[in-house]
Design an enzyme around this catalytic site. Structure first.
Site, mmCIF file in Angstrom:
data_model
loop_
_atom_site.group_PDB
_atom_site.id
_atom_site.type_symbol
_atom_site.label_atom_id
_atom_site.label_comp_id
_atom_site.label_asym_id
_atom_site.label_seq_id
_atom_site.Cartn_x
_atom_site.Cartn_y
_atom_site.Cartn_z
ATOM 1 N N GLN A 1 0.780 -1.009 0.056
ATOM 2 C CA GLN A 1 0.148 -0.083 0.158
ATOM 3 C C GLN A 1 0.861 1.142 0.075
ATOM 4 O OE1 GLN A 1 -3.340 -0.211 -0.354
ATOM 5 N NE2 GLN A 1 -3.819 -2.197 0.149
ATOM 6 N N CYS B 1 -10.338 -9.404 1.134
ATOM 7 C CA CYS B 1 -10.560 -11.023 1.575
ATOM 8 C C CYS B 1 -11.548 -11.281 2.564
ATOM 9 C CB CYS B 1 -9.375 -11.644 1.744
ATOM 10 S SG CYS B 1 -7.802 -10.444 1.716
#
Ligand code: PLP
Length: 396
Positions: free
Chosen positions: A181, A326
């Site tokens: 990120q 997820c």
């Protein structure tokens, strides 16, 4: 209008990246390892793409950047290889990770724990940040590896990677960072931060899905996870994903070019959204803006289940998230909010908005309007909000 504010889950492929990849599907489709013209057609583009990836993180030519299938593979590789080399052989017995790492680190660490490895899960502070001194406090002479992410995927919190790198170097402990990120959001320089291993994933910075990479400092090369061929200098077997690698190289080049824009224009839009949402009463953001990547907001609306808010947003064609991609299909509370020790009713209310260089001002204005309406609607029917005791104080 359709608004995509889930860029920490994945991002649109930059049209220049798509264009760069296209010839490698139906024209230049040779296997780079073969001995003919179809193969050699791919060699120069692959070399150029790799150079762009090295340049993007300031890797030296003698270091290794190995292309993998995703960041999950890169993270698994580092931890499992360290286990094989150091823990299984009895040289060391301990690794350190933070308690808010991506599941590809946490689940791997738990697996290694089940095989006898000692694991320390470092806490975060009330701002959602791992403090560097905690790394120093927990390192022992049996610690093989410290693995701390650069930017948290939920909050956007930037962790003190340079300080942690310095501590690990001084203590002689290997240091891995999951920079998934961070790439394209802030300057990433593996030399400056004393990094031994660094994980990347192309689809988080407008590259294709299914392509990741692992940086390994010269002299710190890991045992391969995949054996069977001589690709990637023997560090990862398997036919090269030529289009993917070319795409990742182009995406890295574009991300570096767009870094100033990301840290100014994208930040301005993020701040506009955040300012407007914080005007809503009983609304909380954990990590201060100055300590966050420019594109991310994790915000809690007291009394509103995150999933209910997502439902309203989705009906208005706005994509956001309640947790890591997820985990977003199960109704668990946000892991970072839990780690901070947020009250249970707030941990369930966190919504993540993650912008990109493709986000527009009109999209932000539309999102503000939709969220404000959703808050009014959902709080009107929320039993937990209506019954909250007068003067109820939040821990945040
Ligand atoms: N690490 C972090 C911090 C992430 O945010 C993600 C994806 O959400 C991953 C790793 C896994 O990335 P990939 O999809 O490439 O396996």
């Amino acid at each position: 209008m359709r608004v995509y504010l889930d860029n920490n889950a994945t991002s649109i492929v930059d049209p220049h990246v798509f264009e760069a990849m296209e010839p490698f599907f139906v024209k230049k489709y040779g296997n780079p390892s073969s001995l003919h013209q179809f193969a050699s057609d791919t060699h120069k583009p692959l070399k150029e793409a790799m150079q762009k990836i090295y340049a993007g993180i300031n890797a030296k030519s003698e270091d290794s950047v190995v292309i993998t299938s995703c960041a999950t593979e890169s993270n698994n590789w580092v931890l499992k290889s360290i286990y094989f080399e150091y823990i299984l052989t009895g040289r060391k017995n301990h690794i350190i990770v933070s308690e808010v790492e991506h599941p590809s680190i946490i689940a791997t660490a738990k697996f290694l724990e089940s095989k006898g490895c000692k694991v320390t899960y470092l806490p975060i502070n009330s701002e959602g940040i791992v403090e560097a001194h905690t790394v120093r406090d927990f390192i022992t002479d049996k610690t093989a590896l410290v693995s701390i992410m650069w930017v948290n995927n939920e909050t956007g919190a930037i962790f003190p990677i340079e300080e942690i790198g310095e501590i690990c170097a001084a203590k002689g402990v290997l240091f891995h960072t999951d920079a998934v990120q961070a790439i394209g959001k802030l300057p990433v320089n593996v030399q400056k931060a004393n990094i031994d291993y660094l994980t990347m994933s192309a689809h988080k910075f407008h590259g294709p899905k299914g392509v990741g990479a692992l940086y390994m400092k010269k002299g710190k090369e890991l045992t391969p996870l995949l054996h069977g061929g001589s690709q990637m200098n023997g560090f990862r077997s398997g036919t090269l994903n030529v289009a993917g690698i070319v795409g990742m190289g182009k995406a890295m080049e574009q991300a570096i070019d767009a870094l100033d824009f990301e840290m100014s224009e994208v930040k301005e839009l993020r701040d506009r959204l955040e300012d407007a949402l914080l005007e809503i009463p009983d609304t909380f953001v954990v990590t201060p803006r100055a300590k966050r990547a420019a594109n991310t907001i994790l915000i809690s609306f007291r009394g509103i289940e995150g999933e209910a808010m997502l439902w309203d947003l989705n009906r208005a064609n706005i994509a956001a998230s309640t947790g890591s991609a997820c985990a977003s299909e199960d109704l668990e509370s946000n892991p970072v909010m839990e780690a901070i020790g947020a009250e249970a009713d707030l941990a369930h209310t966190a919504i993540r908005f993650s912008l990109s260089r493709y986000t527009t001002g009109e999209e932000i204005d539309y999102t503000i309007e939709v969220v404000k309406n959703a808050v009014d609607r959902l709080r009107a029917i929320s039993s937990s909000y209506a019954y909250a005791p007068e003067g109820h104080e939040s821990k945040l």
